[in-house]
Design an enzyme around this catalytic site. Structure first.
Site, short mmCIF file in Angstrom:
data_model
loop_
_atom_site.label_atom_id
_atom_site.label_comp_id
_atom_site.label_asym_id
_atom_site.label_seq_id
_atom_site.Cartn_x
_atom_site.Cartn_y
_atom_site.Cartn_z
CB THR A 65 -30.84 -80.15 -38.11
OG1 THR A 65 -29.92 -79.45 -38.97
CG2 THR A 65 -30.28 -80.27 -36.71
CG HIS A 103 -28.77 -74.18 -39.80
ND1 HIS A 103 -29.48 -75.03 -40.63
CD2 HIS A 103 -27.68 -74.88 -39.39
CE1 HIS A 103 -28.86 -76.21 -40.68
NE2 HIS A 103 -27.75 -76.14 -39.96
CD GLU A 108 -30.86 -76.40 -37.91
OE1 GLU A 108 -29.88 -77.18 -37.83
OE2 GLU A 108 -31.81 -76.60 -38.68
CG HIS A 158 -24.75 -76.78 -36.96
ND1 HIS A 158 -25.96 -77.07 -37.58
CD2 HIS A 158 -25.09 -76.34 -35.72
CE1 HIS A 158 -26.95 -76.85 -36.77
NE2 HIS A 158 -26.45 -76.40 -35.61
N1 LIG Z 1 -27.24 -79.42 -39.73
S1 LIG Z 1 -26.35 -80.66 -39.30
O1 LIG Z 1 -25.09 -80.20 -38.71
O2 LIG Z 1 -27.15 -81.54 -38.45
C1 LIG Z 1 -25.91 -81.60 -40.71
C2 LIG Z 1 -24.56 -81.98 -40.90
C3 LIG Z 1 -24.21 -82.74 -42.02
C4 LIG Z 1 -25.21 -83.13 -42.92
N2 LIG Z 1 -24.82 -83.90 -44.01
C5 LIG Z 1 -25.84 -84.44 -44.90
C6 LIG Z 1 -25.34 -85.74 -45.47
C7 LIG Z 1 -24.87 -85.94 -46.71
C8 LIG Z 1 -24.60 -87.29 -46.79
C9 LIG Z 1 -24.92 -87.85 -45.60
O3 LIG Z 1 -25.36 -86.87 -44.77
C10 LIG Z 1 -26.54 -82.76 -42.73
C11 LIG Z 1 -26.88 -81.98 -41.61
ZN LIG Z 2 -26.46 -77.63 -39.50
#
Ligand SMILES: NS(=O)(=O)c1ccc(NCc2ccco2)cc1
Ligand SMILES: [Zn+2]
Length: 258
Positions: free
Chosen positions: A200, A94, A104, A117
């Protein structure tokens, strides 16, 4: 609603319409306020073992740029606040359009120019998606590293050098198999904040044990500019792909350091 994003018409203030958990009590990111955190001497050292990947992709999914190996490759995270072994899933970034914004999480209100991340899922689940839906804050473990502008980051250079090849949303490239992901991490994973939170981005599931390192990683100004050349689904610069901090409610933030 247009697919979610970070613009005026589809950004974080809109996400609650498709994901009501956006207004939940365990949302991420948060502002890490040093005066309110509590040292926990019970926190063990964290161990991340990243093995070389045979076939991994680096891709632009319209809201971030992401390194994603093919399924199960034996890279794992243990220790720290974690009760079991977690499998590595992907890492992504990000960032902002200038050096005053982009991360973030914040520290005493300070934003860094970017945040990296490393996403891992609880190995007692059959898959990443099951771990996201497993309920409770132990589905995923995400390591958060702040990025600040300074010396070139040689470990991240193979990745930032690929950014021009994934400038447009929906593009991806194969990552050379000699890419050493372990080299990105500091030698010892000490001095971190940890708390129970969420993804997030949508679906914003409250399934994450967050582990955010106090010590930022450095990247060069040129590496930061590479991120700022990435384009999102609407053809605009992707910079600004960060969610603002969410209320802590009655959560505790623990630290591995005094
Ligand atoms: N920015 S983060 O690290 O919090 C993060 C990490 C992974 C996903 N995955 C999104 C997702 C797809 C299917 C289920 O979930 C979304 C956000
Ligand atoms: Zn992330």
């Amino acid at each position: 609603m247009a697919p979610w994003g970070y613009e005026k018409d589809n950004g974080p203030a809109h996400w609650h319409k498709d994901c009501p958990i956006a207004n939940g009590k365990n949302q991420s990111p948060i502002d890490l306020i040093n005066g309110e955190v509590k040292y926990d001497s019970g926190l063990k050292p964290l161990t991340a073992k990243y093995v070389p990947f045979s076939d991994a992709k680096f891709l632009n999914n319209g809201h971030s740029v992401q390194f994603q190996p093919s399924a199960g490759n034996g890279s794992e995270l243990t220790g720290g606040p974690l009760a079991v072994k977690y499998n590595f899933e992907q890492f992504h970034f990000h960032w902002g359009n200038n050096d005053t914004e982009g991360s973030e999480h914040r520290v005493d209100g300070k934003m860094y120019p970017a945040e990296l991340h490393f996403v891992h899922w609880n190995s007692t689940n059959p898959s990443f998606k099951d771990a996201v839906g497993s309920g409770g804050p132990n589905g995923l473990a995400v390591l958060g590293f702040f990025l600040k502008v300074g010396a070139e980051n040689a470990a991240l250079k193979p990745i930032t050098d690929l950014i021009p090849k994934v400038k447009d949303a929906g593009t991806s490239v194969t990552v050379p198999s000699n890419f050493d992901m372990q080299a990105i991490l500091p030698a010892t994973l000490t001095d971190y904040y940890t708390y129970d939170g969420s993804l997030t981005t949508p679906p914003l599931a409250e399934c994450v044990k967050w582990i955010v390192f106090k010590q930022p990683l450095e990247v060069s100004a040129a590496q930061m500019e590479a991120f700022r050349s990435v384009i999102n689904r609407d053809g605009k610069p992707m910079g600004g792909n960060y969610r603002p901090p969410c209320p802590l409610h009655d959560r505790a933030v623990k630290t591995s350091f005094k």
